[in-house]
Design a protein around this motif. Structure first.
Motif, PDB file in Angstrom:
ATOM      1  N   ALA A  11      -5.792 113.078  47.297  1.00 39.30           N
ATOM      2  CA  ALA A  11      -5.192 114.103  46.991  1.00 39.30           C
ATOM      3  C   ALA A  11      -3.935 112.693  48.283  1.00 39.30           C
ATOM      4  N   THR A  12      -3.128 112.260  47.821  1.00 46.39           N
ATOM      5  CA  THR A  12      -1.976 111.398  48.612  1.00 46.39           C
ATOM      6  C   THR A  12      -0.789 111.572  48.515  1.00 46.39           C
ATOM      7  N   PHE A  13      -0.093 111.656  49.308  1.00 41.74           N
ATOM      8  CA  PHE A  13       1.183 111.799  49.435  1.00 41.74           C
ATOM      9  C   PHE A  13       1.892 110.861  49.206  1.00 41.74           C
ATOM     10  N   VAL A  14       3.138 110.825  48.012  1.00 39.79           N
ATOM     11  CA  VAL A  14       4.085 109.806  47.455  1.00 39.79           C
ATOM     12  C   VAL A  14       5.071 109.552  47.820  1.00 39.79           C
ATOM     13  N   GLY A  15       5.869 110.703  47.891  1.00 39.49           N
ATOM     14  CA  GLY A  15       7.208 110.911  47.725  1.00 39.49           C
ATOM     15  C   GLY A  15       7.932 112.548  48.091  1.00 39.49           C
ATOM     16  N   LEU A  16       8.953 112.070  47.689  1.00 32.79           N
ATOM     17  CA  LEU A  16       9.706 113.355  47.213  1.00 32.79           C
ATOM     18  C   LEU A  16      10.669 113.247  46.442  1.00 32.79           C
ATOM     19  N   ALA A  17      10.980 113.938  45.565  1.00 28.64           N
ATOM     20  CA  ALA A  17      12.182 114.317  44.044  1.00 28.64           C
ATOM     21  C   ALA A  17      13.047 115.310  44.537  1.00 28.64           C
ATOM     22  N   ASP A  18      13.482 115.222  43.261  1.00 26.76           N
ATOM     23  CA  ASP A  18      14.722 116.402  43.748  1.00 26.76           C
ATOM     24  C   ASP A  18      15.415 116.714  45.045  1.00 26.76           C
ATOM     25  N   THR A  19      15.767 115.369  45.633  1.00 28.80           N
ATOM     26  CA  THR A  19      16.367 115.944  47.071  1.00 28.80           C
ATOM     27  C   THR A  19      18.128 116.075  46.914  1.00 28.80           C
ATOM     28  N   THR A  20      18.197 115.759  45.956  1.00 21.46           N
ATOM     29  CA  THR A  20      19.995 115.231  45.679  1.00 21.46           C
ATOM     30  C   THR A  20      20.108 116.946  45.030  1.00 21.46           C
ATOM     31  N   LEU A  21      19.775 117.785  45.066  1.00 19.76           N
ATOM     32  CA  LEU A  21      20.247 119.339  44.550  1.00 19.76           C
ATOM     33  C   LEU A  21      20.820 120.059  45.772  1.00 19.76           C
ATOM     34  N   ASN A  22      21.060 120.160  46.824  1.00 18.48           N
ATOM     35  CA  ASN A  22      21.666 120.163  47.728  1.00 18.48           C
ATOM     36  C   ASN A  22      22.640 118.612  48.786  1.00 18.48           C
ATOM     37  N   PRO A  23      23.910 118.556  47.770  1.00 13.20           N
ATOM     38  CA  PRO A  23      23.911 116.788  48.452  1.00 13.20           C
ATOM     39  C   PRO A  23      24.194 117.409  49.997  1.00 13.20           C
ATOM     40  N   GLY A  24      24.749 116.522  50.717  1.00 14.46           N
ATOM     41  CA  GLY A  24      24.516 116.957  52.436  1.00 14.46           C
ATOM     42  C   GLY A  24      23.728 116.771  53.138  1.00 14.46           C
ATOM     43  N   PHE A  25      22.252 116.250  52.376  1.00 15.54           N
ATOM     44  CA  PHE A  25      21.161 116.237  53.247  1.00 15.54           C
ATOM     45  C   PHE A  25      20.406 115.510  53.187  1.00 15.54           C
ATOM     46  N   THR A  26      19.804 115.209  54.036  1.00 20.65           N
ATOM     47  CA  THR A  26      19.159 113.499  54.394  1.00 20.65           C
ATOM     48  C   THR A  26      17.428 114.466  54.853  1.00 20.65           C
ATOM     49  N   PHE A  27      17.001 113.143  53.774  1.00 19.28           N
ATOM     50  CA  PHE A  27      15.921 113.748  54.222  1.00 19.28           C
ATOM     51  C   PHE A  27      14.988 112.444  54.897  1.00 19.28           C
ATOM     52  N   SER A  28      13.909 112.657  55.333  1.00 16.60           N
ATOM     53  CA  SER A  28      13.049 111.590  56.685  1.00 16.60           C
ATOM     54  C   SER A  28      11.869 111.924  56.145  1.00 16.60           C
ATOM     55  N   THR A  29      10.337 110.960  55.720  1.00 16.11           N
ATOM     56  CA  THR A  29       9.352 111.701  55.495  1.00 16.11           C
ATOM     57  C   THR A  29       8.323 110.594  56.401  1.00 16.11           C
ATOM     58  N   THR A  30       7.688 111.124  57.334  1.00 15.29           N
ATOM     59  CA  THR A  30       6.486 109.628  57.705  1.00 15.29           C
ATOM     60  C   THR A  30       5.455 111.017  57.286  1.00 15.29           C
ATOM     61  N   THR A  31       4.472 109.738  57.280  1.00 17.15           N
ATOM     62  CA  THR A  31       2.988 110.075  56.528  1.00 17.15           C
ATOM     63  C   THR A  31       2.287 109.668  57.974  1.00 17.15           C
ATOM     64  N   VAL A  32       1.009 110.507  58.432  1.00 15.47           N
ATOM     65  CA  VAL A  32       0.099 109.753  59.805  1.00 15.47           C
ATOM     66  C   VAL A  32      -0.883 110.196  58.948  1.00 15.47           C
ATOM     67  N   GLY A  33      -2.397 109.922  57.979  1.00 15.17           N
ATOM     68  CA  GLY A  33      -3.493 110.361  58.132  1.00 15.17           C
ATOM     69  C   GLY A  33      -2.864 110.904  56.968  1.00 15.17           C
ATOM     70  N   ASP A  34      -3.639 112.068  57.219  1.00 15.81           N
ATOM     71  CA  ASP A  34      -3.713 113.666  56.398  1.00 15.81           C
ATOM     72  C   ASP A  34      -2.216 114.489  56.538  1.00 15.81           C
ATOM     73  N   THR A  35      -1.493 113.685  57.481  1.00  6.21           N
ATOM     74  CA  THR A  35      -0.249 114.561  57.314  1.00  6.21           C
ATOM     75  C   THR A  35       1.149 114.637  57.212  1.00  6.21           C
ATOM     76  N   VAL A  36       1.865 114.931  56.168  1.00  4.78           N
ATOM     77  CA  VAL A  36       3.440 114.634  55.994  1.00  4.78           C
ATOM     78  C   VAL A  36       3.763 115.231  56.741  1.00  4.78           C
ATOM     79  N   LYS A  37       5.041 114.061  57.670  1.00  7.90           N
ATOM     80  CA  LYS A  37       6.076 114.973  58.156  1.00  7.90           C
ATOM     81  C   LYS A  37       7.100 115.406  57.669  1.00  7.90           C
ATOM     82  N   VAL A  38       7.480 116.304  57.026  1.00  4.54           N
ATOM     83  CA  VAL A  38       9.319 116.135  56.630  1.00  4.54           C
ATOM     84  C   VAL A  38      10.710 116.420  58.152  1.00  4.54           C
TER      85      VAL A  38
END
Length: 181
Positions: A11-38
């Motif tokens: 399994a591989t993290f590929v991104g985020l979806a449906d992040t526009t459901l709550n306007p006004g919130f900003t999303f950021s992700t960082t992937t390092v090895g087996d960990t995804v920081k959101v």
């Protein structure tokens, strides 16, 4: 929060979806090895409605999964902070990605008569019915209507017989059948 995948080969993290459901919130992700920081933040101080709120969805690619594979997902260090900096207590639930075939109650890689028997045993209470939302429930909900019932057994029979058209919808009201007793 951080999400740790138990098997980064399968399994591989590929991104985020449906992040526009709550306007006004900003999303950021960082992937390092087996960990995804959101990180999810509102720079304008926007508020989420009370209760459960879907902020977005993690998208994970399964790489050549085999039937029966289970991939653990662990949620680490979630932190919710309100607009004045107060850290709130949150409960998290780890998850599992189960790879299966809809209708394959026995998890042997095919939908067969033994799966119909397994479903009927669950429906009549001989075996426990899987809880809603579990992989067992998803496998048993053959017609994907959100419930496990006799229509799923009919869908399994149709699948086995190669019938592509669903049977006509039955009556909406309860039916009383007089067996002449």
């Amino acid at each position: 929060f951080r999400v740790v995948l138990g098997d980064t080969v399968k399994a591989t993290f590929v991104g985020l979806a449906d992040t526009t459901l709550n306007p006004g919130f900003t999303f950021s992700t960082t992937t390092v090895g087996d960990t995804v920081k959101v990180v999810v933040v509102s720079f304008a101080g926007d508020l989420l409605p009370p209760g459960e709120t879907l902020l977005g969805r993690l998208c994970i690619r399964l790489n050549n999964p085999a039937l029966g594979d289970s991939i653990m997902m662990t949620l680490l260090a979630p932190q919710v902070v309100d607009s004045v900096g107060t850290i709130m207590v949150v409960n998290t639930v780890d998850g599992v990605i189960d790879v299966g075939l809809r209708g394959d109650i026995t998890r042997d890689g095919e939908v067969s008569v033994s799966d119909i028997v397994g479903l009927v045993r669950q429906l009549i209470g001989k075996d426990p019915l899987p809880a809603f939302g579990t992989s067992g429930f998803v496998l048993g909900d053959m017609n994907q209507d959100g419930s496990m019932d006799v229509s799923d057994a009919v869908a399994m029979v149709n699948n086995i017989l190669g019938l592509t058209k669903p049977l006509a919808n039955g009556p909406i009201q309860p039916v009383v059948v007089d067996l002449g007793g």
